[in-house]
Structure formats: C-alpha cells, structure tokens
Design an enzyme around this catalytic site. Structure first.
Site, PDB file in Angstrom:
ATOM      1  CD  GLU A 102      12.887   0.314   9.513  1.00  0.00           C
ATOM      2  OE1 GLU A 102      13.677   1.211   9.857  1.00  0.00           O
ATOM      3  OE2 GLU A 102      13.074  -0.889   9.787  1.00  0.00           O
TER       4      GLU A 102
ATOM      5  CE  LYS B 245      -1.511   3.078   2.687  1.00  0.00           C
ATOM      6  NZ  LYS B 245      -1.626   4.212   1.780  1.00  0.00           N
TER       7      LYS B 245
ATOM      8  CD  GLU C 258      10.899  13.007  10.753  1.00  0.00           C
ATOM      9  OE1 GLU C 258       9.744  12.565  10.944  1.00  0.00           O
ATOM     10  OE2 GLU C 258      11.827  12.331  10.291  1.00  0.00           O
TER      11      GLU C 258
ATOM     12  CB  CYS D 240      13.394   9.094   7.769  1.00  0.00           C
ATOM     13  SG  CYS D 240      14.124   7.850   6.729  1.00  0.00           S
TER      14      CYS D 240
HETATM   15  P1  NAP Z   1       2.517   8.725   7.570  1.00  0.00           P
HETATM   16  O1  NAP Z   1       1.473   9.769   7.541  1.00  0.00           O
HETATM   17  O2  NAP Z   1       2.779   8.025   8.832  1.00  0.00           O
HETATM   18  O3  NAP Z   1       2.107   7.690   6.422  1.00  0.00           O
HETATM   19  C1  NAP Z   1       2.879   6.557   6.132  1.00  0.00           C
HETATM   20  C2  NAP Z   1       1.990   5.514   5.513  1.00  0.00           C
HETATM   21  O4  NAP Z   1       1.017   5.102   6.465  1.00  0.00           O
HETATM   22  C3  NAP Z   1       1.198   6.016   4.306  1.00  0.00           C
HETATM   23  O5  NAP Z   1       1.113   4.983   3.348  1.00  0.00           O
HETATM   24  C4  NAP Z   1      -0.145   6.305   4.907  1.00  0.00           C
HETATM   25  O6  NAP Z   1      -1.205   6.249   3.983  1.00  0.00           O
HETATM   26  C5  NAP Z   1      -0.269   5.184   5.898  1.00  0.00           C
HETATM   27  N1  NAP Z   1      -1.268   5.426   6.927  1.00  0.00           N
HETATM   28  C6  NAP Z   1      -1.821   6.600   7.321  1.00  0.00           C
HETATM   29  N2  NAP Z   1      -2.750   6.389   8.274  1.00  0.00           N
HETATM   30  C7  NAP Z   1      -2.783   5.062   8.497  1.00  0.00           C
HETATM   31  C8  NAP Z   1      -3.526   4.228   9.372  1.00  0.00           C
HETATM   32  N3  NAP Z   1      -4.451   4.727  10.209  1.00  0.00           N
HETATM   33  N4  NAP Z   1      -3.294   2.898   9.342  1.00  0.00           N
HETATM   34  C9  NAP Z   1      -2.372   2.363   8.526  1.00  0.00           C
HETATM   35  N5  NAP Z   1      -1.648   3.105   7.654  1.00  0.00           N
HETATM   36  C10 NAP Z   1      -1.839   4.435   7.648  1.00  0.00           C
HETATM   37  O7  NAP Z   1       3.916   9.254   7.120  1.00  0.00           O
HETATM   38  P2  NAP Z   1       4.199  10.183   5.877  1.00  0.00           P
HETATM   39  O8  NAP Z   1       3.713  11.530   6.245  1.00  0.00           O
HETATM   40  O9  NAP Z   1       3.683   9.548   4.651  1.00  0.00           O
HETATM   41  O10 NAP Z   1       5.811  10.078   5.793  1.00  0.00           O
HETATM   42  C11 NAP Z   1       6.673  10.869   6.538  1.00  0.00           C
HETATM   43  C12 NAP Z   1       7.201  10.134   7.752  1.00  0.00           C
HETATM   44  O11 NAP Z   1       7.850   8.919   7.408  1.00  0.00           O
HETATM   45  C13 NAP Z   1       8.253  10.926   8.487  1.00  0.00           C
HETATM   46  O12 NAP Z   1       8.009  10.890   9.865  1.00  0.00           O
HETATM   47  C14 NAP Z   1       9.544  10.199   8.169  1.00  0.00           C
HETATM   48  O13 NAP Z   1      10.570  10.358   9.076  1.00  0.00           O
HETATM   49  C15 NAP Z   1       9.103   8.818   8.086  1.00  0.00           C
HETATM   50  N6  NAP Z   1      10.068   8.035   7.319  1.00  0.00           N
HETATM   51  C16 NAP Z   1      10.826   7.074   7.947  1.00  0.00           C
HETATM   52  C17 NAP Z   1      11.753   6.320   7.248  1.00  0.00           C
HETATM   53  C18 NAP Z   1      12.581   5.246   7.900  1.00  0.00           C
HETATM   54  O14 NAP Z   1      13.060   4.356   7.198  1.00  0.00           O
HETATM   55  N7  NAP Z   1      12.785   5.246   9.194  1.00  0.00           N
HETATM   56  C19 NAP Z   1      11.906   6.539   5.895  1.00  0.00           C
HETATM   57  C20 NAP Z   1      11.148   7.528   5.286  1.00  0.00           C
HETATM   58  C21 NAP Z   1      10.218   8.257   6.011  1.00  0.00           C
HETATM   59  P3  NAP Z   1      -1.808   7.559   3.246  1.00  0.00           P
HETATM   60  O15 NAP Z   1      -0.834   8.662   3.429  1.00  0.00           O
HETATM   61  O16 NAP Z   1      -1.974   7.097   1.875  1.00  0.00           O
HETATM   62  O17 NAP Z   1      -3.113   7.831   3.901  1.00  0.00           O
END
Ligand code: NAP
Ligand code: MG
Length: 481
Positions: A248, A173, A382, A282
């Site tokens: 992650e 997804k 962050e 990240c």
């Molecule tokens: P996010 O809002 O947490 O979303 C990540 C994924 O989770 C998306 O596919 C999102 O879907 C999905 N999601 C949202 N609500 C959900 C729920 N209730 N249940 C299950 N899945 C759900 O994060 P983001 O804003 O996309 O990405 C930024 C974050 O990712 C930052 O905090 C960054 O540090 C972190 N990150 C970490 C790493 C690592 O390897 N440690 C790498 C890259 C990024 P939708 O958005 O499609 O709704």
C-alpha cells in the site's frame, strides 16, 4: 507532559513483555520538538523470536471458529475504547495530528475498521463448492505488518484486524517515528487474553527489523504500507522466499471539478481534504483539475479557504493543521515549494515562511500553487505536506488524461452531476474515487493501481490478502460428493 505509557522498555512477544536488545529511541513531539517518549527497540534477533512465537501460535489460532475470532475482535475493540483518551493524546503527541482529527480519524477510523471485521467475520464465506471441488480459504500463516507514521494506529489496524480475522498471527513493526500508539494495541491484546503469540510487537529500524520480516522464511505474508522506494525494496527482498507481499504505497490523486459542478463547494472540499493531517495522507487529493473557464474562481476560492485553515498547537480544539512529522519532512516539503516557485509557479496561498507566531515545531503553511506544467516535479511526485497544485483543463477527455498521467493511482474525486461524475470515475486508473464528497466506507476496498500498490485493504478484500486457497477434489459418486 509525558505519560507513563510513553516510556516503553519492553516489547510484546509470545504474550509476554520482554526486554529487547536494541537501542533506546526517543520519540519526538513534532509540535514542541521535545521528547514525547522513549522506546527500547527490537533487534533482528528479537524479531526472529517474535516470528517463532507467531509461528507456534499459528495452528491453534487458525483452528478457532470465525465466531470465536469475531468475539475477540469485539473484545479488542472494547479494550481500545477504554483507552480512547490515551490513544487520542498519544496520536496528538507522536504524529502532531490536531486533537479533533486524532479522535475522529486516527482513532475513530481505526476502531471502525476493527469493528467492521468483528461484524463481517461470522458470515464470511471461508468455504465454497465448485462442482465436485470443495474450495477452502485457509489462513496464510504468519503476517509481518510494516506500517508508516502518518496514521499509525489506523494502518496497523487495517492489517491486524483482517489478519486476525483470517486466522493469521501477526508480527507488527510500527514506524520508528510513531511507535507509541501500537503499544496501546499490545496492552489491549494482553488485557483481553488474546492467545500468546497471536499478536507480537517489535518496534525497530526498518533497515533491520523491517528487512528481517521481509526476508525471514517463517513469515508467510508481508503487508507493507509506506513509500514506493521502500515498498519496492521489500518486494524484492521477499522474492527470495516467494512470500506474498501486499503493498500500500503513495499517491498523487486528482480532484476533478466538472464544468457543471458547484465549483466553490468542490474547490473548498478539495483544499480541506489536502490539509487533513497537514497533507500527510496517502489518499489526499493533491491535484485540483478545473476547467480553464473556472480557473479564476477556483483560485480565489482556494486562496480564501487555505487562509481560513488554522495552523497551530495540535492540542487546541480549533486547530486545523498541526506540524508535519519531522524537521526532515518539513525540509522536504519546503524544497518542493521552493523548486516549484523557481520553475515559475504562482503562489496562490502559503509558501515557505513559518506560519505567524509558530517559532517552534515543524509547521508548514497551507499552500496552493498554480501556473505549472502537469509534468513538473511537484505535480507528479507525492509531497506529503499541505500543498495543493491547481491545473486547468480544456475538456473532459483532457481532465481524464491529466488525472491518469502520474505513476500513481490510489484515490481521486469527481464533482458534477452524479451520473456524469460516475462516468468519469470509470475512466480513472485509480483504486478509489469519491463522487461529490461521499462519505468514507470502512467496508469498501482501498488500495492502489499502478505504483500505488498491489494490495487491497478493508472489507472482505482485506481478509483475502491473508488467505490461501485450497481445492479439495472429491470423487463424484452417486451424483454428489
Ligand atoms: P517509509 O519510509 O517507506 O516507511 C514505511 C515503513 O517501512 C516504516 O515502518 C519503516 O521503518 C519501514 N522501512 C524502512 N526501511 C525499510 C526496509 N529497508 N525494509 C523494510 N522496512 C523498512 O514510509 P514513511 O515515510 O514512513 O510513510 C510515508 C509513505 O507511506 C508515503 O509515501 C505514503 O503515501 C505512504 N502511505 C501509503 C498508504 C496506503 O495505504 N497506500 C497509507 C499511508 C501512507 P522506519 O521508518 O521505522 O525505519
Ligand atoms: Mg521513513
């Protein structure tokens, strides 16, 4: 400028392109604020069908040899390489990543990870003998892969490649903001004849499709990359079925410049590191720690280097920073900067004004701030934008304490003599440390301490996430089993 590959009204389930039952979602190009493409999304019922398909494919795929899976990963890599130009254009359009970086990092690193698993597999130790016990490391089953929007192809590949290598099947997804590159992976999987159901793609809202993957009893492992807030929620939802959850999450990593470091080089590299992908990385080194005695030099260098970074159209070869992903993300980054300035921070470079000449697009100036408490919000949280915070320290113990004083622990950097830098690296509560700008290694583990997560991706550690361990005790007769 839209391409036919950016209009998708089917999802990939069980080796077929099927019409899903969700809404059609418009993917915005963050540089133009125009629609880049459209995706018809999956509903939870569609995702359940994908889980069933993955489950049906599971036993067959698990029984293939590592060499067979390695050959298919090599074939997948070749099929993606045939689509490199499409992938680069797609990532420029959906993420806003400058074209050079899209090629080297978004696409290049994704392929490097895929290749690393194709190469690692034939020699991977799936079995070992411990006294009279044969220890079998077996595929965990069906993997739900939930990925964010900042490096969508790379993050997908960092889950799909090791999961397939382990012998698991996958339901992916992607983030709704950036689903287009994942479709190219499904195209490639189809083109190489990956067995039906081994890889399934169901784009859709996190609150619906992501929740289904996290709660469904047919999913054995959820591998999640994203925010701490959602990661926590996924883990708590997954607890009902006691499935494994690999998280992650975010970071607030420190770059520590030791007193004997080449200060200008270290500061310059740190500023550039933060600006990569407009700060939406990240592992970015978003806190620069310098000795008090070097603060003026550090600030002068940081200001000059920040000003050299070209913000603009991500399709241009000379662009260093494209836009951030969305209007909401831009608003959030500007709020952090405004809040820090209201708290008395000094603006070294950048700020909340639009970059010159960029009236359209979610652009943010490369920003450097100092003169704030290490406990302040912008020094702890962050930002996920092109913002560096410079903090002075008095001695190495204080530098280590400051580096460790956030709830995160994903990455970091140390600059100085190699031996002293290594000694400091040992003291950091973080999953990865780069000493003196050492190169990225696709086979080295990546993941977080503390609230940066509980998993490890890449290399053999990445395969372990998707394996169960079985101990088969053999009777001891005539000395050996
Ligand atoms: P996010 O809002 O947490 O979303 C990540 C994924 O989770 C998306 O596919 C999102 O879907 C999905 N999601 C949202 N609500 C959900 C729920 N209730 N249940 C299950 N899945 C759900 O994060 P983001 O804003 O996309 O990405 C930024 C974050 O990712 C930052 O905090 C960054 O540090 C972190 N990150 C970490 C790493 C690592 O390897 N440690 C790498 C890259 C990024 P939708 O958005 O499609 O709704
Ligand atoms: Mg989100």
């Amino acid at each position: 400028m839209s391409r036919p590959e950016w209009v998708r009204d089917r999802v990939y389930i069980g080796g077929s392109w099927v019409p899903p039952h969700g809404e059609t979602y418009e993917v915005e190009n963050p540089a133009t604020e125009q629609v880049a493409g459209t995706v018809r999304t999956a509903t939870p019922a569609d995702a359940a069908a994908a889980i069933d398909a993955a489950k049906r494919a599971s036993a067959g795929w698990a029984s293939t040899t590592p060499q067979f899976r390695s050959d298919l990963l090599h074939a997948l890599s070749a099929a993606l390489r045939e689509r490199v130009e499409l992938l680069v254009e797609t990532l420029v359009a959906e993420v806003g990543t400058p074209v050079q970086l899209a090629r080297s990092s978004q696409v290049g690193q994704a392929l490097a990870v895929l290749d690393s698993y194709a190469e690692l597999l034939p020699a991977f130790a799936f079995e070992e003998q411990v006294l009279h016990t044969r220890v079998l490391r077996e595929p965990a089953g069906v993997v739900g892969a939930i990925t964010p929007w900042n490096y969508p192809l790379y993050q997908l590949m960092a889950k799909v490649a090791p999961a397939l290598a382990a012998g698991c099947t996958v339901v992916a997804k992607p983030a709704e903001l950036t689903p287009l590159s994942a479709f190219v992976v499904a195209d490639a999987a189809e083109a190489i004849g990956l067995p039906p159901g081994v890889f399934n793609l169901v784009p859709g809202p996190g609150s619906e499709v992501g929740e289904l993957l996290s709660t469904h009893p047919g999913v054995d492992v959820v591998s999640f990359t994203g925010s701490v807030r959602v990661g926590r929620h996924v883990a708590s939802m997954a607890s009902t079925t006691v499935k494994r959850v690999c998280l992650e999450l975010g970071g607030k990593s420190a770059s520590i410049v030791l007193p004997d470091a080449a200060i200008e080089h270290a500061v310059s590299a740190t500023v550039s590191n933060v600006m990569v992908n407009s700060g939406q990385t990240c592992a970015a080194w978003t806190r620069l720690l310098v000795p008090y005695s070097e603060l003026d030099t550090a600030l002068a260098t940081a200001e000059a280097v920040a000003h050299k970074h070209v913000v603009g159209d991500p399709r241009e070869i000379d662009t260093d920073l494209g836009p951030v992903i969305s209007a909401a993300q831009r608003g959030s980054v500007l709020d952090y900067i405004d809040g820090a300035l209201a708290d008395g921070a000094d603006l070294v470079a950048g700020g909340t004004e639009r970059p010159d000449g960029l009236e359209t697009g979610h652009y943010v100036r490369p920003t450097v701030l100092t003169g704030l408490s290490p406990q302040s919000r912008i020094a702890q949280e962050e930002v996920f934008g092109p913002v560096l915070v410079v903090l002075p320290y008095s001695d190495i113990d204080e530098a280590v304490t400051l580096a460790n004083a956030t709830s995160y622990g994903l990455a970091g950097a140390v600059w100085g003599s190699d031996a002293q830098a290594f000694a400091v690296a040992r003291r950091l509560r973080t999953g990865r440390v780069d000493v003196n700008g050492a190169d990225w290694n696709p086979s080295a583990p990546f993941g977080g301490y503390k609230q940066s997560g509980n998993g490890r991706e890449l290399g053999r550690w990445g395969i372990d996430e998707f394996l169960e361990v079985k101990a088969v005790q053999m009777p001891v007769s005539n000395g050996s089993p």
